[in-house]
Write an enzyme that holds these catalytic residues in place. Structure first.
Site, mmCIF file in Angstrom:
data_model
loop_
_atom_site.group_PDB
_atom_site.id
_atom_site.type_symbol
_atom_site.label_atom_id
_atom_site.label_comp_id
_atom_site.label_asym_id
_atom_site.label_seq_id
_atom_site.Cartn_x
_atom_site.Cartn_y
_atom_site.Cartn_z
ATOM 1 C CB SER A 1 -0.921 0.020 1.227
ATOM 2 O OG SER A 1 -0.155 -0.050 2.419
ATOM 3 C CB CYS A 2 2.817 2.849 2.416
ATOM 4 S SG CYS A 2 4.006 1.745 3.225
ATOM 5 N N GLY A 3 4.523 1.466 -0.182
ATOM 6 C CA GLY A 3 5.836 1.515 -0.784
ATOM 7 C C GLY A 3 6.909 1.732 0.256
ATOM 8 C CB CYS B 1 6.673 3.113 5.084
ATOM 9 S SG CYS B 1 5.275 2.572 4.092
#
Length: 282
Positions: free
Chosen positions: A114-116, A118
């Protein structure tokens, strides 16, 4: 090797009626990326195009820039205690003489679908020096009507999404709207890495006269990946983040968000769009 989709039993409720049926889900498995034999990162991805994903990831990290920087990529046998090859670990070998920056100090080595990447502390901590400045000379010129038609073309090319409804997609187009490549993944950043990695493997970097379209929002990370690949235009069907806009303005990237139907917001690099009427007169 992991499959792109898997089947699971689901209880379906429609207008009060309950039934049981199999459902097709997008597969999600971890991929460990090793660099010259040393563990570097783990990302949750949809299996497929794993070598391209790893190569594209290393382009965005400033390790790879040209096809000749890459010696080879292999799946690691013996990645488990019993020696089984899970096809979830890849080792990227760089060519002799390729300088390896210290990319483990300013970022976490665990990434998610979802966030790559982080845990980046600030814009300064994540800004990577691009091998190529965005140098589309003369500048790419896009008609807003051409841009407006790209999401439908991306959606039509999403083969796995039609079966699962659970994948992000990224596509590369020419400045004339020709579809060059499209990749799907449970992570939007992985889909972009797969595109960029395939371009590196084919010797097509920098992507200096292309448009990158993503199916979700435009995060800082996606803007950075576009800049690192030399892409002059990033368009997203959803919103950009403030850091993405800041980076786009700084790097000369055209950033378009909320690309839906005939409407869109241009956050940076408006000189590449042929703007008319009230917007042109303001």
């Amino acid at each position: 090797m992991g499959r792109v989709t898997e089947r699971r039993k689901v209880i379906r409720i429609r207008d009060g009626a309950v039934s049981s049926r199999p459902d097709t889900l997008v597969a999600e498995e971890p991929l460990e990326i090793r660099l010259n034999g040393k563990p570097l990162a783990i990302t949750m991805r949809t299996p497929g195009d794993d070598f391209a994903l790893a190569a594209g990831f290393l382009v965005s990290e400033g390790v790879l820039a040209e096809q000749t920087d890459l010696q080879n990529i292999v799946y690691c046998a013996g990645a488990t205690v019993d020696g089984t090859n899970t096809y979830n670990v890849v080792d990227v070998r760089t060519a002799p003489g390729v300088a390896i920056p210290d990319i483990t100090l300013e970022r976490n080595v665990y990434t998610t679908s979802s966030c790559g990447l982080c845990g980046k502390a600030s814009l300064d901590a994540v800004r990577t020096t691009a091998r190529w400045p965005i140098a589309d000379t003369p500048p790419v010129r896009l008609d807003p009507e051409l841009l407006a038609g790209l999401p439908d073309r991306l959606r039509a090319a999403q083969r796995v999404f039609d079966r699962t409804g659970g994948l992000h997609a990224a596509a590369l187009f020419t400045e004339d709207g020709e579809l060059l490549d499209v990749r799907e993944d449970v992570g939007r950043h992985n889909a972009v890495d797969k595109l960029v990695g395939r371009a590196l493997q084919s010797g097509n970097l920098p992507l200096s006269r292309t448009v990158l379209l993503v199916s979700g929002r435009a995060s800082f990370e996606l803007a950075q990946k576009a800049v690192m690949a030399g892409i002059p235009v990033l368009a997203a069907v959803s919103a950009p983040s403030s850091l993405a806009v800041d980076l786009a303005a700084e790097a000369g990237l055209t950033l378009v968000g909320f690309l839906r139907g005939s409407s869109m917001n241009v956050y940076a690099g408006e000189h590449r769009l042929t703007l008319r009427t009230a917007a042109a007169q303001a």
